[in-house]
Design an enzyme around this catalytic site. Structure first.
Site: not given
Ligand code: PLA
Length: 462
Positions: A181, A262, A298
């Site tokens: 991510w 995570d 989510k």
């Molecule tokens: N960890 C992972 C692996 C994630 O994909 C995301 C969110 C988070 C943590 C953090 O989400 P939160 O802070 O809202 O709880 N990833 C998203 C959104 C859905 C983003 O980038 O913020 C994504 O599109 O990858």
């Protein structure tokens, strides 16, 4: 010093309209940066001092959230936002879970107040969140070996853990999957925690490079933090099998590493909260010490409520108490205490048998819709693409994303020609796709895959 001033004589009345062209330059005193303009009793003083922020350059748009901004600016009817991982209905509208509305109504009826929460968050939430993760009655919970504090969703919880690592494990490395991510690296960079990567994705198979992963975890300096995606790996959608998880746990234990999970998609990947927590529970069963960051963005659709938690599993209740005290100490000067709304929703839903089963049903429905569009996208690709390319990797992936294997040029083509917004690493969010748009998306992917310039060999990392 104010950057501009408008000074009026005490007896002056404001003219209805000041004609700027008629303003005359007046005496600005000894300050060379100020120029006073005067008409009769009205004097305007305008600062021309260069900004102190001159040295601050423009930051690039965020590689994930910036995609939504670009999507909004596009006026094409066919546009499709597959960038951020946010669940949409078949009509491509945001979805507030019925069970969330129910919990909110309950809060209104009860007249819950808005007092500050304790630094560690809402007690009922912290209890519920640890139980969802490990299973109620798990020995780590019964023996009070878990330090849980409410965090600002997944991101904020990761950030707290990163700060704890920086403070108490100086020089220790966090080893993260390649790719991962996009925000993981930012989080550890900002917390001044060094990181390196382990191999995870094999572009040739669009699958898991398990040998590479094991070799790199073995290679990491003893006592490193190994960042693992509990389920539904982002961005690849490729998870280790249960047998592979056992081997991962073996090598982590062998090297005295500290796992750092995570968990942003519990229940959202398979549709089952327990199944999606299996990896975490495997490590808990072994009596290991580890971190788990959780998010309710989510699985309960609470994106903007910023509700999540950081759990630190310790080998004794005493250690857990001390760790928790330090997490609170880190949180206090950062944001003082967390928001209550999302915490109450989670606690209410999990604490009520009827609402809890309603949540599970809605989660299954969401996970099911994503699986249905995944299948339809695959079917459309196979029926439309006559090149013989194997698209089966799409069906092997899990969760809300598909890692298409499209490189940057191909991803650019998706956006520039087809108005399909996605991240430049080739990731698409299937949660933002409807059955009605699968054929269109398949056309876009086939065109981009075969016709866009191949100036990148492998997908880029965010
Ligand atoms: N960890 C992972 C692996 C994630 O994909 C995301 C969110 C988070 C943590 C953090 O989400 P939160 O802070 O809202 O709880 N990833 C998203 C959104 C859905 C983003 O980038 O913020 C994504 O599109 O990858």
């Amino acid at each position: 010093m104010a950057s501009s001033m408008l000074s009026l004589g005490s007896t002056a009345l404001l003219p209805r309209e000041i004609n700027k062209d008629k303003l005359k330059l007046g005496n600005s005193g000894s300050n060379p940066f100020l120029k006073a303009k005067s008409i009769g009793r009205v004097t305007m003083t305008v600062s021309v001092k260069p900004s102190r922020f001159e040295g601050i350059t423009m930051a690039p748009p965020d590689p994930i959230l910036g995609v939504s901004e670009a999507f909004k600016a596009d006026t094409d009817d066919m546009k499709l936002n597959l960038g951020v991982g946010a669940y949409r209905t078949e009509e491509l509208q945001p979805y507030v879970l019925n069970v969330v509305k129910k919990a909110e109504n309950l809060m209104l009826e009860r007249g819950d107040n808005k007092e500050y929460l304790p630094i560690e968050g809402l007690a009922a939430f912290n209890k519920a969140t640890a139980e969802l993760l490990f299973g109620a009655g798990h020995p780590v919970i019964k023996e009070q070996k878990v330090a849980t504090i409410q965090g600002l969703s997944g991101t904020g919880s990761l950030r707290l853990a990163a700060a704890l690592i920086e403070r108490y494990f100086p020089g220790a490395k966090v080893v993260i999957s390649s790719p991962t991510w996009g925000n993981h690296k930012n989080i550890f960079n900002d917390a001044k925690v060094p990181w390196s990567e382990y191999r995870y994705y094999d572009p040739k198979t669009i699958g898991l490079d398990f040998e590479g992963m094991i070799a790199d975890i073995k290679e990491a300096p003893e006592g490193s933090f190994i960042l693992l995606h509990g389920c539904a790996h982002n961005p690849t959608g490729i998870d280790p099998t249960p047998e592979q998880w056992v081997k991962i746990a073996d090598v982590i234990q062998e090297k005295n590493h500290i796992p750092f999970f995570d968990v942003a998609y519990q229940g959202f990947a398979s549709g089952s909260l327990d199944e999606d927590a299996a990896s975490v529970r495997l490590f808990a069963e072994r009596g290991m010490e580890f971190f788990v960051a959780q998010s309710y963005s989510k699985n309960l659709g609470l994106y903007a409520e910023r509700i999540g938690a950081i759990n630190v599993v310790c080998s004794s209740a005493d250690a857990a108490t001390r760790v928790k005290s330090q997490l609170k100490r880190i949180a206090r000067p950062m944001y003082s205490n967390p928001p209550v709304h999302g915490a109450r929703i989670v606690a209410n839903v999990v604490g009520d048998a009827t609402m809890f089963s309603e949540w599970k049903a809605e989660m299954e429905m969401m996970a099911g819709r994503i699986k249905t569009v995944r299948q339809k996208l695959y079917d459309s690709l196979v029926s439309k693409d006559k090149s013989g390319k194997d698209w089966s990797f799409i069906l092997k992936q899990i969760g809300m994303f598909s890692f298409t294997g499209l490189n940057k040029a191909q991803s650019d083509n998706m956006t520039n020609k087809w108005h399909v917004y996605m991240t430049k690493d080739g990731r698409i969010s299937l949660a933002g796709l409807s059955l009605a748009k699968c054929e269109y998306l398949a056309d876009a992917i086939i065109d981009s895959y075969h016709n866009a310039l191949l100036y990148w060999e492998t997908p880029i990392e965010l």
